[in-house]
Design a protein around this motif. Sequence first.
Motif, PDB file in Angstrom:
ATOM      1  N   LEU A 246      -4.715   1.025   2.896  1.00 57.96           N
ATOM      2  CA  LEU A 246      -3.802   1.955   3.534  1.00 57.96           C
ATOM      3  C   LEU A 246      -4.578   2.762   4.558  1.00 57.96           C
ATOM      4  N   ALA A 247      -3.963   3.036   5.710  1.00 56.23           N
ATOM      5  CA  ALA A 247      -4.675   3.779   6.757  1.00 56.23           C
ATOM      6  C   ALA A 247      -3.701   4.560   7.622  1.00 56.23           C
ATOM      7  N   TYR A 248      -4.230   5.633   8.187  1.00 51.84           N
ATOM      8  CA  TYR A 248      -3.507   6.414   9.197  1.00 51.84           C
ATOM      9  C   TYR A 248      -4.482   6.704  10.321  1.00 51.84           C
ATOM     10  N   TYR A 249      -4.041   6.459  11.566  1.00 49.46           N
ATOM     11  CA  TYR A 249      -4.877   6.721  12.733  1.00 49.46           C
ATOM     12  C   TYR A 249      -4.087   7.553  13.748  1.00 49.46           C
ATOM     13  N   ARG A 250      -4.784   8.498  14.368  1.00 48.03           N
ATOM     14  CA  ARG A 250      -4.187   9.351  15.396  1.00 48.03           C
ATOM     15  C   ARG A 250      -5.029   9.239  16.659  1.00 48.03           C
ATOM     16  N   LEU A 251      -4.381   8.849  17.758  1.00 49.52           N
ATOM     17  CA  LEU A 251      -5.035   8.773  19.065  1.00 49.52           C
ATOM     18  C   LEU A 251      -4.339   9.734  20.007  1.00 49.52           C
ATOM     19  N   PHE A 269       0.480   3.955  11.299  1.00 45.23           N
ATOM     20  CA  PHE A 269       0.465   3.841   9.843  1.00 45.23           C
ATOM     21  C   PHE A 269       0.296   2.368   9.477  1.00 45.23           C
ATOM     22  N   ASP A 270      -0.684   2.083   8.611  1.00 47.40           N
ATOM     23  CA  ASP A 270      -1.080   0.710   8.344  1.00 47.40           C
ATOM     24  C   ASP A 270      -1.129   0.456   6.838  1.00 47.40           C
ATOM     25  N   ALA A 271      -0.580  -0.682   6.415  1.00 45.83           N
ATOM     26  CA  ALA A 271      -0.676  -1.105   5.014  1.00 45.83           C
ATOM     27  C   ALA A 271      -0.983  -2.591   4.983  1.00 45.83           C
ATOM     28  N   ARG A 272      -1.904  -2.982   4.117  1.00 43.82           N
ATOM     29  CA  ARG A 272      -2.330  -4.382   4.036  1.00 43.82           C
ATOM     30  C   ARG A 272      -2.606  -4.758   2.593  1.00 43.82           C
ATOM     31  N   PHE A 273      -2.227  -5.975   2.226  1.00 43.36           N
ATOM     32  CA  PHE A 273      -2.525  -6.526   0.914  1.00 43.36           C
ATOM     33  C   PHE A 273      -3.115  -7.910   1.141  1.00 43.36           C
ATOM     34  N   ALA A 274      -4.322  -8.159   0.618  1.00 41.77           N
ATOM     35  CA  ALA A 274      -5.024  -9.390   0.961  1.00 41.77           C
ATOM     36  C   ALA A 274      -5.870  -9.891  -0.196  1.00 41.77           C
ATOM     37  N   ARG A 275      -6.127 -11.174  -0.162  1.00 38.10           N
ATOM     38  CA  ARG A 275      -7.037 -11.826  -1.110  1.00 38.10           C
ATOM     39  C   ARG A 275      -7.925 -12.771  -0.326  1.00 38.10           C
ATOM     40  N   ASP A 276      -9.235 -12.672  -0.500  1.00 37.99           N
ATOM     41  CA  ASP A 276     -10.188 -13.469   0.267  1.00 37.99           C
ATOM     42  C   ASP A 276     -10.117 -14.941  -0.115  1.00 37.99           C
ATOM     43  N   ALA A 277     -10.467 -15.777   0.848  1.00 36.24           N
ATOM     44  CA  ALA A 277     -10.493 -17.229   0.610  1.00 36.24           C
ATOM     45  C   ALA A 277     -11.707 -17.603  -0.227  1.00 36.24           C
ATOM     46  N   LYS A 278     -11.477 -18.433  -1.251  1.00 33.57           N
ATOM     47  CA  LYS A 278     -12.555 -18.955  -2.081  1.00 33.57           C
ATOM     48  C   LYS A 278     -12.209 -20.381  -2.475  1.00 33.57           C
ATOM     49  N   SER A 279     -13.238 -21.186  -2.679  1.00 35.95           N
ATOM     50  CA  SER A 279     -13.043 -22.589  -2.990  1.00 35.95           C
ATOM     51  C   SER A 279     -12.202 -22.770  -4.246  1.00 35.95           C
ATOM     52  N   GLY A 280     -11.205 -23.657  -4.140  1.00 32.10           N
ATOM     53  CA  GLY A 280     -10.377 -23.975  -5.270  1.00 32.10           C
ATOM     54  C   GLY A 280      -9.283 -22.968  -5.574  1.00 32.10           C
TER      55      GLY A 280
END
Length: 477
Positions: A246-251, A269-280
């Motif tokens: 989660l992030a908030y940035y002001r410019l 306003f930023d939201a991200r949900f991720a899982r890294d790539a791994k073999s198999g």
Amino acid sequence: MSAIRSGLKRGTRFGSYLAAVAGVPALAGAQSLPASPASSTEKPGKEETAPKKDDSGLIITAAIRARYETVDGRPRPGFATSEDAFLLRTGVAVEYGPGPLAIGAEVVDSRAYGLGGGTQINNGDVNAVEVPQAYVKLRLDHGIGPVGKVSVEGGRFLMNLGSGRLVATDEYRNTVNGFTGLRVDLAPTSALEVTAFYVLPQERLPDQPSDIRRNLVRFDRETFHTVFFGAYLRQKSVLGIGQLELAYYRLAEHDSPGRTTADRRLHTFDARFARDAKSGTYDYDVEGIYQTGHASDGTTATATAADVSAGFFHAAAGYSFAGPLKPRVGLFYDFASGNGQGTTSHRFDTLYGSRRDDLGPSGTYAALARENISAPGIRFEAKPGTRFEALADYRGIWLASRYDRFYTVIDKTGASGRFGGQQVEGRLRYWLVPQHLRLESNFAVLFKGRFLRDAPQAIARDQSTVKFIETNLQVTF
């Protein structure tokens, strides 16, 4: 000199970023992860590319990258349809920190040669003899009370946050995004990280085309006319091995003597949900960003200010197969809003984000930007062994709004439709000398759609494709 030789012998990691530091007392350590593309071979600021701790506390890294690129069929108005360019980036970085306190600096020299009057190369690619990093950092492995690990950095430095789509140091690009100010990183637990910062973005100089073509040396500046601050949070081990960001940035920017701006006052306003790539296993990356505030539609005195309501969405999913080729196949989709015919601005602003990983090469090609696109695609990657890497992807490109720009071409009537075209792009890497000498080539072909063939502004409409290829050689020592 003996200390330097000792530090180089024990602490310099070939093929890594500028690093930090140090022999660590039981209670604290000054090793850090500064992003240093001048001496990098992978994404900046990653644990796996950080150098190892060194007893002397001194680490010096350096790199030289030479790149030749050529493009043909560009539709961008105001520039040549074809171009060749030779770009050279040289960097030397040093950090010293035998205890919890470290000091560091980096010099990056980014130049381009063989540029014509219609070049697309600008100060995003050329910045001769610059010092983007000169900082002091305090890092405590055991903080005070519940805050856990603490890192405080002040001065000039580079930043990479989250996916890099909003704040990043683009390793592919020939120059860096430098910031001057203060950054604080907290790690209350091994799974939770929090970053807060208040910085003045460094304005790359010179910014006049004639000076850029001459590789004129003029030091960058920062002023309170442009201020950037925000906070970023990452929680690991969410729903298994996923991570939530989660992030908030002001410019906030406005004109200053000798420099006009779009007077952006943006909340992001930023939201991200991720899982890294791994073999198999399968992986995923879902990110949504909303942007509000106001900005002008240009940098001229007559530019019209407008309220901003813009958005970006990225979704990707893939599977990495086991086996000697280590192949990964994935699907992805990028959407970035564009302006319509109303008075509100819907054009998304990527702030200080990186382009290459998602959208393709920049430089003389730079076809796709994180604005006014709706672009699904498929990607293939392989990494057999430790020397060779391959990446290739295909995507279709539609304009999010037929009334806004694509490849800086605009048809305000909307009569040219929304189909921008189809892009095939990829990258090959081969380590001639592992961790020391790397050969790389990036390529892209954009098959022009109706918009780029029919829009009155577009040039090279008699050419059905934009073709780009580059080859670079990087030595790190």
